[in-house]
Enzyme design. Structure first.
Site, PDB file in Angstrom:
ATOM      1  N   ASP A   1      43.602  41.589  37.641  1.00  0.00           N
ATOM      2  CA  ASP A   1      44.836  41.300  36.913  1.00  0.00           C
ATOM      3  C   ASP A   1      44.560  40.093  36.017  1.00  0.00           C
ATOM      4  O   ASP A   1      43.404  39.675  35.861  1.00  0.00           O
ATOM      5  CB  ASP A   1      46.010  41.098  37.882  1.00  0.00           C
TER       6      ASP A   1
ATOM      7  N   CYS B   1      41.779  39.047  41.860  1.00  0.00           N
ATOM      8  CA  CYS B   1      43.125  38.601  41.513  1.00  0.00           C
ATOM      9  C   CYS B   1      43.193  37.133  41.921  1.00  0.00           C
ATOM     10  O   CYS B   1      42.158  36.537  42.254  1.00  0.00           O
ATOM     11  CB  CYS B   1      44.208  39.467  42.150  1.00  0.00           C
TER      12      CYS B   1
ATOM     13  N   THR C   1      44.543  35.322  44.544  1.00  0.00           N
ATOM     14  CA  THR C   1      44.142  35.028  45.928  1.00  0.00           C
ATOM     15  C   THR C   1      43.156  36.042  46.497  1.00  0.00           C
ATOM     16  O   THR C   1      42.579  35.804  47.557  1.00  0.00           O
ATOM     17  CB  THR C   1      45.372  35.061  46.853  1.00  0.00           C
TER      18      THR C   1
ATOM     19  N   HIS D   1      28.629  43.700  58.995  1.00  0.00           N
ATOM     20  CA  HIS D   1      29.480  44.117  60.113  1.00  0.00           C
ATOM     21  C   HIS D   1      30.541  45.150  59.719  1.00  0.00           C
ATOM     22  O   HIS D   1      30.923  45.965  60.555  1.00  0.00           O
ATOM     23  CB  HIS D   1      30.198  42.902  60.715  1.00  0.00           C
TER      24      HIS D   1
ATOM     25  N   HIS E   1      28.263  48.246  65.018  1.00  0.00           N
ATOM     26  CA  HIS E   1      29.225  48.098  63.916  1.00  0.00           C
ATOM     27  C   HIS E   1      29.598  49.456  63.322  1.00  0.00           C
ATOM     28  O   HIS E   1      30.703  49.643  62.838  1.00  0.00           O
ATOM     29  CB  HIS E   1      28.660  47.173  62.843  1.00  0.00           C
TER      30      HIS E   1
HETATM   31  C1  RB5 Z   1      49.321  36.604  40.085  1.00  0.00           C
HETATM   32  O1  RB5 Z   1      50.105  35.504  39.787  1.00  0.00           O
HETATM   33  C2  RB5 Z   1      48.966  36.639  41.564  1.00  0.00           C
HETATM   34  O2  RB5 Z   1      50.106  36.814  42.341  1.00  0.00           O
HETATM   35  C3  RB5 Z   1      47.948  37.717  41.839  1.00  0.00           C
HETATM   36  O3  RB5 Z   1      46.831  37.514  41.060  1.00  0.00           O
HETATM   37  C4  RB5 Z   1      47.422  37.810  43.269  1.00  0.00           C
HETATM   38  O4  RB5 Z   1      47.026  36.556  43.737  1.00  0.00           O
HETATM   39  C5  RB5 Z   1      48.252  38.554  44.203  1.00  0.00           C
HETATM   40  O5  RB5 Z   1      47.906  38.746  45.366  1.00  0.00           O
END
Ligand code: RB5
Length: 148
Positions: free
Chosen positions: A10, A67, A69, A100, A135
């Site tokens: 994203d 993305c 996180t 694993h 595993h």
């Molecule tokens: C975008 O702001 C953020 O929410 C997205 O990149 C991600 O971290 C969602 O899990």
């Protein structure tokens, strides 16, 4: 022939995707960039689902998602049968995700790692084989239809 690897992100992962794409190309992979194509705000499922479908169907062996996180993309990818998407924030976690868990999708938390870290994590994930053995049994129990 070069292995084809799809990548997608994203907006939060866009800049890292450009670096990961260049690193994969330099390593000799055939990179298939599924977007996003700018830092403009987007919804991560719109990019994660198409990549996960390619891995799920066996069209490709593995792929890389990014993305902010790593969490949203991992939720999306892990909805697809046979996809094992691992969020990795150190090379050791990426290596363990291969050894694993036989992770076939790497998810990078772009807002929480440096570009250098991202490339080191990518290389650890690319280069580490699945250990199999005990595993294999555990990974085999992940899919609901196979565990019942
Ligand atoms: C975008 O702001 C953020 O929410 C997205 O990149 C991600 O971290 C969602 O899990």
């Amino acid at each position: 022939m070069s292995e084809r690897i799809p990548i997608a992100s994203d907006h939060a992962g866009f800049e890292m995707k450009e670096k990961i794409s260049a690193a994969l190309t330099a390593l000799g992979f055939d990179v298939h960039d599924l977007g996003t194509s700018s830092p403009a705000s987007t919804d991560y499922p719109d990019y994660g689902h198409p990549l996960a479908e390619q891995v799920s169907s066996g069209e490709v062996a593995r792929g890389v998602l990014m993305c902010g996180t790593g969490l949203g993309m991992s939720y999306v990818a892990n909805r697809h049968p046979h996809v094992r998407a691992a969020v990795a924030w150190t090379p050791e976690i990426a290596s363990l995700a291969r050894k694993h868990n036989n992770a076939n999708v790497l998810v990078l938390p772009a807002r929480f790692i440096s570009e250098e870290d991202g490339i080191a994590i990518l290389k650890a994930w690319l280069d580490t084989p699945f250990e199999g053995g005990r595993h294999e049994t555990r990974v085999g129990k992940i899919e609901l239809d196979e565990a019942e």
